[in-house]
Each structure stands twice: as structure tokens, then as C-alpha cells.
Design a protein around this motif. Sequence first.
Motif, short mmCIF file in Angstrom:
data_model
loop_
_atom_site.label_atom_id
_atom_site.label_comp_id
_atom_site.label_asym_id
_atom_site.label_seq_id
_atom_site.Cartn_x
_atom_site.Cartn_y
_atom_site.Cartn_z
N GLU A 1 0.87 -1.16 0.00
CA GLU A 1 0.00 0.00 0.00
C GLU A 1 0.90 1.21 0.00
O GLU A 1 1.50 1.56 1.01
CB GLU A 1 -0.92 0.04 1.22
CG GLU A 1 -1.90 1.20 1.15
CD GLU A 1 -2.68 1.41 2.45
OE1 GLU A 1 -3.66 2.17 2.41
OE2 GLU A 1 -2.29 0.82 3.47
N CYS A 2 1.03 1.83 -1.14
CA CYS A 2 1.78 3.06 -1.24
C CYS A 2 1.14 3.91 -2.32
O CYS A 2 0.46 3.41 -3.21
CB CYS A 2 3.26 2.81 -1.51
SG CYS A 2 3.61 1.89 -3.02
N TYR A 3 1.34 5.21 -2.22
CA TYR A 3 0.68 6.14 -3.12
C TYR A 3 1.70 7.17 -3.61
O TYR A 3 2.61 7.57 -2.86
CB TYR A 3 -0.46 6.87 -2.41
CG TYR A 3 -1.47 5.96 -1.77
CD1 TYR A 3 -2.58 5.49 -2.47
CD2 TYR A 3 -1.32 5.56 -0.44
CE1 TYR A 3 -3.51 4.66 -1.88
CE2 TYR A 3 -2.25 4.72 0.16
CZ TYR A 3 -3.33 4.28 -0.56
OH TYR A 3 -4.25 3.44 0.04
N LEU B 1 3.66 8.49 -0.46
CA LEU B 1 3.16 8.10 0.86
C LEU B 1 3.15 6.58 0.98
O LEU B 1 2.66 5.88 0.10
CB LEU B 1 1.73 8.63 1.05
CG LEU B 1 0.94 8.10 2.25
CD1 LEU B 1 1.57 8.59 3.56
CD2 LEU B 1 -0.52 8.51 2.16
N GLU B 2 3.73 6.09 2.07
CA GLU B 2 3.71 4.67 2.37
C GLU B 2 3.20 4.50 3.80
O GLU B 2 3.96 4.62 4.77
CB GLU B 2 5.11 4.07 2.22
CG GLU B 2 5.12 2.55 2.22
CD GLU B 2 6.47 1.97 1.88
OE1 GLU B 2 6.70 0.78 2.18
OE2 GLU B 2 7.31 2.70 1.29
N PRO B 3 1.90 4.21 3.96
CA PRO B 3 1.29 4.17 5.30
C PRO B 3 1.94 3.21 6.27
O PRO B 3 2.14 3.54 7.44
CB PRO B 3 -0.17 3.78 5.00
CG PRO B 3 -0.41 4.27 3.62
CD PRO B 3 0.89 4.04 2.90
N HIS C 1 4.88 4.65 7.78
CA HIS C 1 4.68 6.04 8.23
C HIS C 1 5.67 6.96 7.50
O HIS C 1 6.34 7.81 8.10
CB HIS C 1 4.87 6.16 9.74
CG HIS C 1 4.17 7.35 10.33
ND1 HIS C 1 2.87 7.30 10.80
CD2 HIS C 1 4.56 8.64 10.49
CE1 HIS C 1 2.52 8.49 11.24
NE2 HIS C 1 3.53 9.32 11.04
N PHE D 1 -0.65 12.95 9.37
CA PHE D 1 -0.40 11.74 8.58
C PHE D 1 -1.70 11.00 8.30
O PHE D 1 -1.94 10.58 7.17
CB PHE D 1 0.57 10.82 9.33
CG PHE D 1 1.00 9.62 8.54
CD1 PHE D 1 2.00 9.71 7.59
CD2 PHE D 1 0.38 8.39 8.73
CE1 PHE D 1 2.39 8.60 6.85
CE2 PHE D 1 0.75 7.28 8.01
CZ PHE D 1 1.76 7.38 7.07
N ASP D 2 -2.54 10.83 9.31
CA ASP D 2 -3.83 10.15 9.12
C ASP D 2 -4.69 10.91 8.11
O ASP D 2 -5.40 10.30 7.30
CB ASP D 2 -4.57 10.04 10.45
CG ASP D 2 -3.93 9.03 11.39
OD1 ASP D 2 -3.10 8.23 10.92
OD2 ASP D 2 -4.26 9.05 12.59
N CYS E 1 -3.33 10.22 4.63
CA CYS E 1 -3.71 8.85 4.24
C CYS E 1 -5.16 8.81 3.78
O CYS E 1 -5.49 8.17 2.77
CB CYS E 1 -3.51 7.88 5.40
SG CYS E 1 -1.80 7.48 5.76
N ARG F 1 -6.38 7.67 0.11
CA ARG F 1 -7.22 6.48 -0.03
C ARG F 1 -8.56 6.79 -0.68
O ARG F 1 -9.27 5.89 -1.13
CB ARG F 1 -7.43 5.83 1.35
CG ARG F 1 -6.20 5.08 1.84
CD ARG F 1 -6.29 4.70 3.29
NE ARG F 1 -5.14 3.90 3.69
CZ ARG F 1 -4.67 3.82 4.93
NH1 ARG F 1 -5.27 4.49 5.90
NH2 ARG F 1 -3.61 3.08 5.19
#
Length: 224
Positions: free
Chosen positions: A127-129, A136-138, A141, A157-158, A161, A165
Motif C-alpha cells: 500500500e503506497c501512493y 506516501l507509504e502508510p 509512516h 499523517f492520518d 492517508c 485512499r
Amino acid sequence: MIYLLEDDESIRNFIVYALNNMNLEARGFERPSEFWEAMRQELPRLVLLDIMLPEQDGIEILRLLREKQETAHLPIIMLTAKGTEYDKVLGLDSGADDYIAKPFGTMELVSRIKALLRRTENNGIRECYQLGGLYLEPARHLVRVNGREVTLTLKEFDLLCMLFRNRGVVLTRDKILNEVWGYAFDGENRTVDVHIRTLRVKLGECGDLIETVRGVGYKIGGDA
């Protein structure tokens, strides 16, 4: 989005057309230079990669993708006219997730793609964007702007994300507040607006990727 790197125009156009008709959004590229430029702008969900290409061969591209942190776990299927066992093993040993020899049927290709996406996305393997210079890689972090790591608070950060998403979707302040902070929007609370402002500042040149939709809320990027 699925990226296809295939220099044969007829094959490239057919695959892109077929995937789009099956609700698997796809883009095709003739040359590796075009593919790398697109990769800098947005990471795909999956890559279909031919072996015999101008500029760079598919095996070299595959190895480069596996060496990069951002694409180390990117789902990749090799497409090639070469059907020997050696070529198949070479592709798999170099990091390909699957291998399909030409000619192949459309339904087989779609089935292989869906199966690979189920294994990687539904099981949380990757899961990365990425949008422009923002990465961003949740799970780690991790946030980078043009390769530079950026430190965010937990709520910032949240919030980022949540925007990624729901890429392309306008999120109301009420929805953001409920999901990120866990309480309802009362019409006066400026928490979301303040955090969006500080988030934009910390993201620097990529801060403008977070768009304000007047009277509604916020979104990031275009249509998902």
C-alpha cells in the motif's frame, strides 16, 4: 491504473482497450522513457511489461523497479513472445510476479491480473501512493516530497492517508473529522482547516496537490 509497456502498437492498443472495457483502467507506453516519466507522476496498481523493447529491455526495467524502494513490491507481469523455459525463469528470478507468453487470450490475461491484484492488495502486501513528487507509504509512516522525507504529526499523517485512499473524491469536513478525530463536525470547529493548512505548509511544493472545494471540503488528485 495499470501500466502497459509494449512497443507493438497493435498489441498495445488491443490490451489497453480490452482492460478498459473490463473496468481495469489502463495506459499504454511504447518506449521506456515514456513509461519512466509516467512513473514519476503516478505509481500504478500493476505493470504489464514486455521483454523486447527499444531503449531498455524488460528485464533491465524489472530489475530497476525492484531496486527502488517505492516499487520494490509493485505487482509486475511479464509479457513476451519468448516462450522458452529459460526466459520464463529469467523473468521470475529477476522479480516478476507472473509471466504470460504471447499469444495469449484476453480472458487469461484479465484473470491473471485480477488474481495478482487480489494477492497483493487484499492481503495488504503493498500500500503506497504517489502523486507528482508526493509519495506516501502508510505501513512505514513514510512521506516524501521530491525524494525528501517529511515529518508529520499523527493526525496530519492520518489526514493525508485518508485523502490518498479517497483520491479524486471530495471529503467533507464532517467525514474527515469523524474518521480522523472520531467526533462529529459542529459547524464551528476549525480543526480540519487548521490541519489542512499546516499539512500544506509541510508538504511544500506539493502542498497545492490538496485542493479546497469551496463549501464542501477537500480532495487530493484527479479522478481515481
